[in-house]
Every structure is written in structure tokens, then in C-alpha cells.
Scaffold this motif. Structure first.
Motif, PDB file in Angstrom:
ATOM      1  N   LYS B  40      -7.429 -20.604  28.238  1.00 27.94           N
ATOM      2  CA  LYS B  40      -8.590 -21.497  28.152  1.00 27.94           C
ATOM      3  C   LYS B  40      -9.864 -20.804  28.619  1.00 27.94           C
ATOM      4  N   ASP B  41      -9.718 -19.870  29.555  1.00 28.87           N
ATOM      5  CA  ASP B  41     -10.899 -19.195  30.094  1.00 28.87           C
ATOM      6  C   ASP B  41     -11.582 -18.286  29.078  1.00 28.87           C
ATOM      7  N   PHE B  61     -12.380 -25.933  27.755  1.00 26.74           N
ATOM      8  CA  PHE B  61     -12.753 -24.525  27.590  1.00 26.74           C
ATOM      9  C   PHE B  61     -14.146 -24.352  28.199  1.00 26.74           C
ATOM     10  N   ASN B  62     -14.746 -23.183  28.002  1.00 26.08           N
ATOM     11  CA  ASN B  62     -16.182 -23.044  28.267  1.00 26.08           C
ATOM     12  C   ASN B  62     -16.858 -23.726  27.081  1.00 26.08           C
ATOM     13  N   THR B  76     -23.780 -16.644  18.649  1.00 28.15           N
ATOM     14  CA  THR B  76     -24.042 -15.221  18.410  1.00 28.15           C
ATOM     15  C   THR B  76     -24.423 -14.528  19.722  1.00 28.15           C
ATOM     16  N   VAL B  78     -23.600 -15.538  22.781  1.00 30.99           N
ATOM     17  CA  VAL B  78     -22.396 -15.518  23.628  1.00 30.99           C
ATOM     18  C   VAL B  78     -21.501 -14.346  23.216  1.00 30.99           C
ATOM     19  N   MET B  80     -22.172 -11.646  21.497  1.00 30.23           N
ATOM     20  CA  MET B  80     -22.741 -10.318  21.719  1.00 30.23           C
ATOM     21  C   MET B  80     -22.740  -9.947  23.190  1.00 30.23           C
ATOM     22  N   ALA B  81     -22.958 -10.941  24.057  1.00 29.31           N
ATOM     23  CA  ALA B  81     -22.991 -10.652  25.491  1.00 29.31           C
ATOM     24  C   ALA B  81     -21.600 -10.309  25.997  1.00 29.31           C
ATOM     25  N   PRO B  83     -18.150  -9.571  23.809  1.00 31.99           N
ATOM     26  CA  PRO B  83     -17.351  -9.627  22.573  1.00 31.99           C
ATOM     27  C   PRO B  83     -15.876  -9.946  22.805  1.00 31.99           C
ATOM     28  N   LEU B  85     -14.738 -12.486  24.329  1.00 32.00           N
ATOM     29  CA  LEU B  85     -14.535 -13.937  24.279  1.00 32.00           C
ATOM     30  C   LEU B  85     -14.189 -14.382  22.857  1.00 32.00           C
TER      31      LEU B  85
END
Lengths: 368, 270
Positions: B40-41, B61-62, B76, B78, B80-81, B83, B85
């Protein structure tokens, strides 16, 4: 070095690792420089499909814990307002650079203006917190870009660096500070376990600690009015407490956020209030006037929002009149008038023809 | 499987109307996630505005509920910061293809590793039944009281034309197929789209006299045809039937992987 270049350097010095943008004059150099520099330090640059998208991407990246920025000019700044409001209510730190050009609409793409002062404060709908900084030189652009990130991280607000075309494109020799001389502030992370984490809790300082997405806290972020858990609410007490807190964050720390610069104010009988590139002409005009024996001084708001009301009120107590030169139809002059509370005469000196206000123009008015 | 493991149970009851298909799509998403075995994280679920965009609020989830049409732009940033995830974006038809249409085609063109699940109910439900970009020609809504005279988007065809590397169309009637499509979409490294046809009996159904919620479910049964079955008959025989199945599954360099390679290349230049 150019102002836009100093902005990019300042952002990197502050720890920028994500930039999303869209091409627009006169800010494009910032994106161009960062597209080259960011991957070299392992950061990421993306040219999005439009201005709205680049603001959204900046917020998304910030939620994962990286320092993120976008840069634009008038028309793009208009488009970004929707998501600037989101960053304000969801309390996502981010920096938005607006290199002002002439408006309204497509206006004057390559010519200077200061017409976005009110938009920077009130461009997004609803009562929302923002901080706006206005540099007047290349060196100060570097410093204020760093400060913009620090303020964004410290107070969890969008911070707008309000440059203008002259500051963005002027070339000046600057010595950049050594990284060890630069103070860097990072957002406060939660000290509690994920089970006990309330992402929008009422803390003593009004600034709730912020967890990064992906680090086990699994919380909810929304642009709807929300309670301390981050979930939408229609409870009037909870709505009231949220909206008052996010705006109070700025009000209660005014003294820390507000920065002004002063020149020859000690014995001044006339005051000039000027900011951004117009303050360069005002500074010159003050020096010229002093040579002719006119007792005049300059108050330069470095922070435009929150507006330095107290400093202007104090000036109004001291001088016979205040001249406010600016490249718009008197946006800051109105604020000065309010802060002067009728104690002194406020004279706007406005210009909207795409030409800068010259020192001579200000001097002529000082002599009247 | 235990759905509760992935749900924020204190957030129920949900806001969706009786007969709404959104819950069926949500369960299909959770079955897909469970089969892949994601923690979930590591999941970030992003949405825009509308009925379907309330989905993340129910998921443990987040979760990021953004502005109308902009979910893919936040997603996008999220991705890119970080990858690593897994970023799942849920949108409605109006959200994804009207106000967010530009973001949709460009995310597909860029081929960034996001999974877009579009709940297509042919209408703006939350705002009261206005016609959307997918409302079929001649059908009604609160702003098309005389029937829509606009031509609808085919979301899957749009996704394909814009460059998505995985596109599937399913329906909530075929719920067990839907989770298989979603599973493959999440596993796909690239921009993947699942168009989930889901009924809005309260708005679309009422305006178009589609009958009860179960009638609307049966409409999907009668008016869709699998890609496999469609390929064995002539277009005339197929008629107006909507084709379901995995419509696109191709390989193309993915954006965040290419960016990582770019970083490596630039850093090695010295």
C-alpha cells in the motif's frame, strides 16, 4: 549574469531538484538553463503540455518531498492560478516565478511591466495564503529565489517570485555566495508514527508537519475544505478552523516574512516607495535629488505580499508626500494610500507603455 | 480476497448513488493490486474531480484528489519525483477527455508509466447530468434536453492514437475481465489506459430512459462484443456494438526510464 540566470542558480542553490515549465517570454531562459543543469545533479526537468500542467506537476513532485519550481510570465501566470490555489489550501510548498511582461492578455511579450502585483496576491479564487517577493537586481534575484524556497518550506505555502522583464534580462556582475554561506530551510517532517499522523493538525505554530508520499504515512490530500485528517468536511467549525489557520500562517509571521530596504530615509521629507526594476530608477532619482539638496528617501518593499503596511504607515508619519512610481496604473499606490491612512499625500507615477520609468521622470516629480 | 485490507473503512458509506457502477470498478482495481502484490505504501492513487474521482478517498494508499482535469499533471510530478512509485490515476470521461483532454493525450504521447483508469458513464454525474464528450450522438442530458448534436470521443481510440502503449476497454458487467485488464495495465511499463464502461442510472439512465440499474448492466452485455468475436465477423454484422478487450499492447521506451538514462549520459559527459 542575467536575472533569469541568477534565478536558476538561486533555485539550484536552494536545493531544487524538479522543474516543470512551458515556454513563455520573457522567462524561458530559466527553463532552458534548468533543462541543462538539473539532470547533471540527478534532478529532473520536464516541459509540460501547458502552464496548468506544469503547476500540477510541481505540486505532485513536492508531495513526494522534492523541492519544485515553475517559471512563467503573465498569460501563463493566469493559467496557473487554479493550481496555485490548490497548493495554498493543501499546503504544498512550491515556488512560482513570474517574470512580468505587459498585459492584459498577450499584451507586450518582450516589454517590461509590473501589472501583476494584485494578481500575484488575489489571482486564485477564495481567501488563500501566498507570499510574494520582488527582486530589483541580479544579485537580489539569486538571494530571493533561495529565500522563496525557504519560506515555502517553512510555512507550507506557494511563494511567488515576482520578477519583471528588466530584472530578468539585465546583465550584472555578481559574486554568488559560497554554498556554505547559504541558509537552507527544509519542511518539518512528522515526528509521530503513521498511525498517529494527522496531516492537517492544529499545531502550536499553525504549520502542520508534512510527510512525503511513499514513506509509509498514506494520507489523503484534497483541494476540498478538509479537517485535520485531510478528508473533506462540511462542518462549519472545521472549515472555519482550516481557512483561518492557513491564512493566519502568513499574518502571524509577518515580521519574519516582510523585508524592506531603505535609502536616505533618516531626514527625508519626501518618500518614494518603489519595488522591482522601478526601484533602480527610484534609487538613482533619490541620489540625484539629494545632490540638488532635496530631502528624499526610498522605501523599497522586497516582500510585496504580505504588504509592509507598518513600514509605510511609519513613513507617512514622517514625510510630506509619498511618490509611488510603478509600471502599472497604480496597484501598489493604492496599498500605500491605505497604509498612509490619510496622514500624507500619496502621488502615483504610472507608466504602461512598455517603457521603464526613468530616474529623470521621478526627479521631475520630486521637484514639483 | 480481503478487500477491507485496502479500504479506509471509516470513510464508508460512500457517496455513490444506488446502482452506480463505480464501486465495481473500485473492486476490480483492488483485485488487480492484490494479485500483483503491491504494498500500500508504494501506491499513489491520483484523481481529478467528479464522482469517480472520489475513489482514492476510500483507498488506503497515498491518495491525491486534485483539480478538475488535472490528475495526470499531478501524477506526472509524483512519478518523476520518485519513479519507483506505482501511480494509478482514476478519472471520469469529462474529467479525462474534456477539461483534461490535453493532459490525457500528452501523457500518452510522452509514454510516462502511469495507469489511467477512466470511468466512462457518458455523462457529468456529480454536477447533475450534463452531456459529456462521450455522450453518444442523439442521447440526452440536462444540457442536451433535445438530444446531443455533438459527436462523441472513442476514448480507447483516442488513447491509442495519442500513443498509449496499453489500451483496454471493459465494462462493469464483465467485472472479472475488467480486473484482468487493470492488472495488465498496472504491470505495463508505460502509459496504459483502461476504459471502464460503468452505468449512471440516476443521471444518464434517467435522461435516456434506460430503465433500472440492472437493465443498464444488461445493456453492456447486449451492446458490447469482445475483440476476438468481433474479428470473426464483418463490420456490418458487428453494427453499433462496442468492442471490448485489450486493444493495444505495444513496446515503446518509457519516459522516466529514458530520463534516468539521460541523467546517466549527461553525468558521464563530465
Amino acid at each position: 549574469m542575467q536575472g533569469n540566470e541568477a534565478c536558476a542558480e538561486g533555485a539550484l542553490a536552494a536545493g531544487l531538484s524538479f522543474f516543470a515549465g512551458y515556454p513563455i517570454t520573457p522567462s524561458s531562459e530559466i527553463a532552458e538553463i534548468l533543462s541543462q543543469r538539473l539532470p547533471r545533479i540527478g534532478g529532473r526537468f520536464i516541459q509540460m503540455e501547458d502552464e496548468i500542467a506544469s503547476m500540477g506537476a510541481v505540486i505532485g513532485a513536492s508531495l513526494v518531498g522534492v523541492k519544485a519550481m515553475t517559471a512563467t510570465s503573465g498569460p501563463g501566470f493566469s493559467l496557473k492560478q487554479e493550481n496555485i490555489g490548490y497548493a495554498a489550501i493543501a499546503e504544498i510548498p512550491c515556488v512560482i516565478v513570474n517574470v512580468m511582461r505587459g498585459g492584459p492578455s498577450t499584451g507586450l511579450p518582450t516589454l517590461p511591466s509590473q501589472g501583476d502585483v494584485m494578481q500575484a496576491r488575489w489571482g486564485s479564487h477564495g481567501d488563500h495564503p501566498v507570499i510574494v517577493l520582488a527582486p530589483y537586481s541580479v544579485r537580489e534575484t539569486f538571494e530571493l529565489t533561495v529565500r522563496a524556497f525557504n519560506l515555502a518550506e517553512q510555512y507550507r505555502v506557494p511563494v511567488i517570485l515576482l520578477m519583471d522583464e528588466i530584472v530578468g534580462h539585465v546583465n550584472e556582475k555578481v559574486r554568488l555566495p559560497h554554498p556554505s554561506e547559504i541558509e537552507i530551510i527544509d519542511r518539518q517532517k512528522p515526528m509521530v508514527s503513521p498511525e498517529d499522523y494527522l496531516p492537517y493538525c492544529q499545531t502550536e505554530d499553525d504549520i502542520p508537519p508534512m510527510a512525503n508520499f511513499g514513506e509509509g504515512y498514506r494520507y489523503h490530500v484534497t483541494g476540498l475544505c478538509h479537517d485535520e485528517t485531510g478528508f473533506p468536511t462540511n462542518d462549519p467549525a472545521k472549515i472555519n478552523s482550516l481557512l483561518r489557520r492557513i491564512n493566519r500562517k502568513i499574518e502571524r509571521y509577518r515580521d519574519d516574512i516582510i523585508e524592506v530596504a531603505e535609502l536616505e530615509l533618516g531626514d527625508a521629507e519626501i518618500g518614494v516607495v518603489a519595488y522591482g526594476s522601478t526601484a533602480r530608477s527610484a534609487r538613482r532619482a533619490v541620489i540625484m535629488a539629494r545632490e540638488e539638496g532635496i530631502k528624499v528617501g526610498l522605501l523599497r518593499p522586497v516582500t510585496l505580499w504580505p504588504f509592509p503596511e507598518e513600514q509605510v504607515t511609519k513613513l507617512a508619519d514622517q514625510v510630506k508626500r509619498i511618490i509611488v512610481p510603478e509600471m502599472n496604473l497604480g496597484q501598489v499606490a493604492q496599498l500605500v494610500k491605505c497604509s498612509a491612512e490619510g496622514k500624507t499625500k500619496v502621488v502615483p507615477l504610472t507608466r504602461v507603455d512598455g517603457e521603464p520609468i526613468s530616474p529623470q521622470q521621478i526627479l521631475d516629480l520630486l521637484k514639483k | 480476497m480481503d478487500y477491507n485490507k485496502y479500504l479506509r473503512q471509516d470513510k464508508f458509506p460512500h457517496i455513490w448513488c444506488e446502482g452506480c457502477g463505480n464501486g465495481i470498478v473500485l473492486k476490480a482495481i483492488l483485485r488487480a493490486i492484490d494479485r500483483i502484490g503491491l504494498s500500500k505504501d508504494e501506491i499513489v492513487m491520483v484523481s481529478g474531480i467528479g464522482c469517480s474521482s472520489r475513489t482514492p478517498g476510500y483507498c488506503d494508499f497515498n491518495t491525491l484528489h486534485t483539480t478538475h482535469g488535472r490528475a495526470l499533471t499531478f501524477a506526472t510530478g509524483v512519478k518523476m519525483a520518485d519513479p519507483k512509485l506505482t501511480v494509478i490515476v482514476v478519472m471520469g470521461d469529462g474529467d479525462a477527455t474534456a477539461i483534461g483532454g490535453n493532459h490525457f493525450i500528452h501523457a500518452a504521447r510522452r509514454n510516462i508509466d502511469l495507469t489511467a483508469i477512466i470511468f466512462n458513464n457518458y455523462i457529468y454525474g456529480m454536477t447533475g447530468g450534463q452531456y459529456s464528450p462521450t455522450t453518444p450522438f442523439g442521447m440526452h442530458g440536462s444540457t442536451a434536453p433535445y438530444g446531443s448534436i455533438e459527436h462523441p470521443f472513442d476514448i480507447s481510440a483516442l488513447a491509442q492514437a495519442a500513443g498509449s502503449t496499453f489500451v483496454a476497454r471493459g465494462t462493469v458487467y464483465h467485472a472479472l475481465l475488467l480486473d484482468k485488464f487493470i492488472e495488465r495495465a498496472i504491470r505495463k511499463k508505460g502509459f496504459s489506459v483502461v476504459e471502464a464502461l460503468t452505468p449512471c442510472p440516476i443521471m444518464y439512465g434517467k435522461w435516456n430512459r434506460m430503465g433500472t440499474a440492472s437493465n443498464m448492466l444488461k445493456w453492456y452485455q447486449g451492446n458490447t462484443i469482445s475483440l476476438k468475436a468481433a474479428s470473426t465477423i464483418s463490420p456490418e454484422q458487428r453494427g453499433e456494438k462496442i468492442v471490448t478487450g485489450v486493444l493495444v499492447d505495444i513496446e515503446k521506451p518509457e519516459y522516466t526510464e529514458e530520463y534516468n538514462k539521460l541523467i546517466e549520459r549527461v553525468q558521464n559527459m563530465g
